[in-house]
Design an enzyme around this catalytic site. Structure first.
Site, PDB file in Angstrom:
ATOM      1  N   TYR A 110       0.864  -1.184   0.000  1.00 19.27           N
ATOM      2  CA  TYR A 110       0.000   0.000   0.000  1.00 19.27           C
ATOM      3  C   TYR A 110       0.895   1.226   0.000  1.00 19.27           C
ATOM      4  O   TYR A 110       1.555   1.538   0.981  1.00 19.27           O
ATOM      5  CB  TYR A 110      -0.909  -0.026   1.223  1.00 19.27           C
ATOM      6  CG  TYR A 110      -1.976   1.040   1.268  1.00 19.27           C
ATOM      7  CD1 TYR A 110      -2.234   1.909   0.206  1.00 19.27           C
ATOM      8  CD2 TYR A 110      -2.759   1.189   2.415  1.00 19.27           C
ATOM      9  CE1 TYR A 110      -3.216   2.865   0.268  1.00 19.27           C
ATOM     10  CE2 TYR A 110      -3.760   2.148   2.496  1.00 19.27           C
ATOM     11  CZ  TYR A 110      -3.981   2.985   1.429  1.00 19.27           C
ATOM     12  OH  TYR A 110      -4.967   3.945   1.507  1.00 19.27           O
TER      13      TYR A 110
ATOM     14  N   LYS B 188      -1.572  -1.433  -3.861  1.00 14.52           N
ATOM     15  CA  LYS B 188      -2.663  -0.468  -3.782  1.00 14.52           C
ATOM     16  C   LYS B 188      -2.020   0.895  -3.931  1.00 14.52           C
ATOM     17  O   LYS B 188      -1.294   1.367  -3.064  1.00 14.52           O
ATOM     18  CB  LYS B 188      -3.413  -0.584  -2.456  1.00 14.52           C
ATOM     19  CG  LYS B 188      -4.566   0.412  -2.341  1.00 14.52           C
ATOM     20  CD  LYS B 188      -5.274   0.325  -0.996  1.00 14.52           C
ATOM     21  CE  LYS B 188      -6.342   1.404  -0.900  1.00 14.52           C
ATOM     22  NZ  LYS B 188      -6.989   1.432   0.439  1.00 14.52           N
TER      23      LYS B 188
END
Length: 316
Positions: free
Chosen positions: A154, A182
């Site tokens: 992320y 992400k």
């Protein structure tokens, strides 16, 4: 994605093996609380079922930022994850948010998630302590080494204070269990270099970047407004993948008011307000977050209406 990565990322439900190891659309699910602020696992199971069966999510991220992970205990995270897996784990990919700014703590959470039956982990860039790129590389590889689960990195520098450099992402892509990112960096040229140089599956971490992200080689989104827009966001992705760019762009334009409006303040605040209006499990937020004001709810209702989503008045 390598054959080893594909084997590591086999999940049930809507998960795909065509370069999207967790499916195309996931929602970073809020964590429902009762009126007194206690964890509501029954509500979590009900909400997860709604998001998978009605909103057409391929998967859910549990205990991400939108799930208020900074203010839930390890025990609460475990109970929440198990409740969601029991409710929808047979037909959706369940990704456990395990990232912290402490590598040892992150490994502890990752191992607990694997034991609970999660299908993957989301590992955010360590925040506040701002490690150098070598520290990021060692942190992520240590977490990936600690379990047999596929890892979704992320990258969110506006929260973490540091981004994962393209060269670091390319190094990390060599790890057999690091399968995707992400991407909330907001730098599409950098994203394009990653998709050019690696087989990492790139999921937009910003709802409004779903279509632009697909255009540079991304595979889908881990969304926030998808609590409300899931069906049409899924249609957007499917239209793009089918080559119907016109329909994808039309849906992108239709959904922009909520793609962006849900972040007028912290996304969890407005998602929980919207779910309360819809009669879905949500509850209050935990401090230091604060619940939406009347003015924010009124603007949320306007944004939702502009995106074709009806939010009724809250019953008194």
């Amino acid at each position: 994605m390598t054959e080893t990565q594909q084997a590591s990322a086999g999940q049930p439900g809507g998960a795909s093996r065509d370069g999207a190891p967790f499916g195309r659309m996931l929602t970073a699910m809020i964590t429902p609380f009762s009126a007194d602020g206690a964890l509501d696992t029954d509500g979590a199971a009900r909400l997860a079922t709604y998001l998978v069966d009605d909103m057409r999510n391929d998967g859910l991220v549990i205990s991400g930022t939108t799930g208020e992970s900074p203010t839930t205990t390890n025990a609460e995270k475990d109970r929440l994850l198990r409740a969601v897996i029991e409710a929808v784990g047979d037909r959706a990919t369940i990704v456990a948010g395990v990232g912290t700014n402490d590598t040892r703590h992150t490994i502890e959470l990752a191992r607990a998630a694997e034991k609970a039956g999660a299908h993957g982990t989301l590992v955010v860039t360590p925040y506040y302590n701002k490690p150098p790129q070598e520290g990021l590389y060692r942190h992520f590889t240590a977490v990936a080494d600690a379990t047999g689960l596929p890892v979704l990195l992320y990258d969110i520098p506006h929260r973490a204070g540091v981004s994962i450099a393209t060269d670091t992402l390319c190094r990390l892509a060599e790890h057999p269990r690091i399968v995707g990112v992400k991407d909330a960096k907001g730098a599409l040229v950098d994203t394009a270099w990653v998709t050019r140089r690696t087989d990492l599956a790139i999921y937009s971490g910003d709802d409004g970047m779903t279509l632009p992200g697909l255009a540079v080689g991304g595979v889908g989104v881990v969304g926030t407004s998808t609590h409300l827009t899931g069906r049409r966001t899924k249609q957007l992705i499917e239209a793009y993948e089918a080559g119907d760019i016109g329909t994808a762009l039309r849906l992108h334009h239709e959904l922009l008011p909520l793609f962006t409006g849900i972040f007028r303040t912290q996304g969890v605040i407005l998602v929980k307000a919207a779910l309360r209006l819809l009669g879905m499990p949500s509850g209050p937020v935990r401090l230091p977050m604060v619940d939406a004001t009347d003015e924010q709810i009124a603007k949320l209702r306007e944004d939702a209406a502009a995106a074709g989503v009806d939010l009724p008045e809250l019953a008194r």
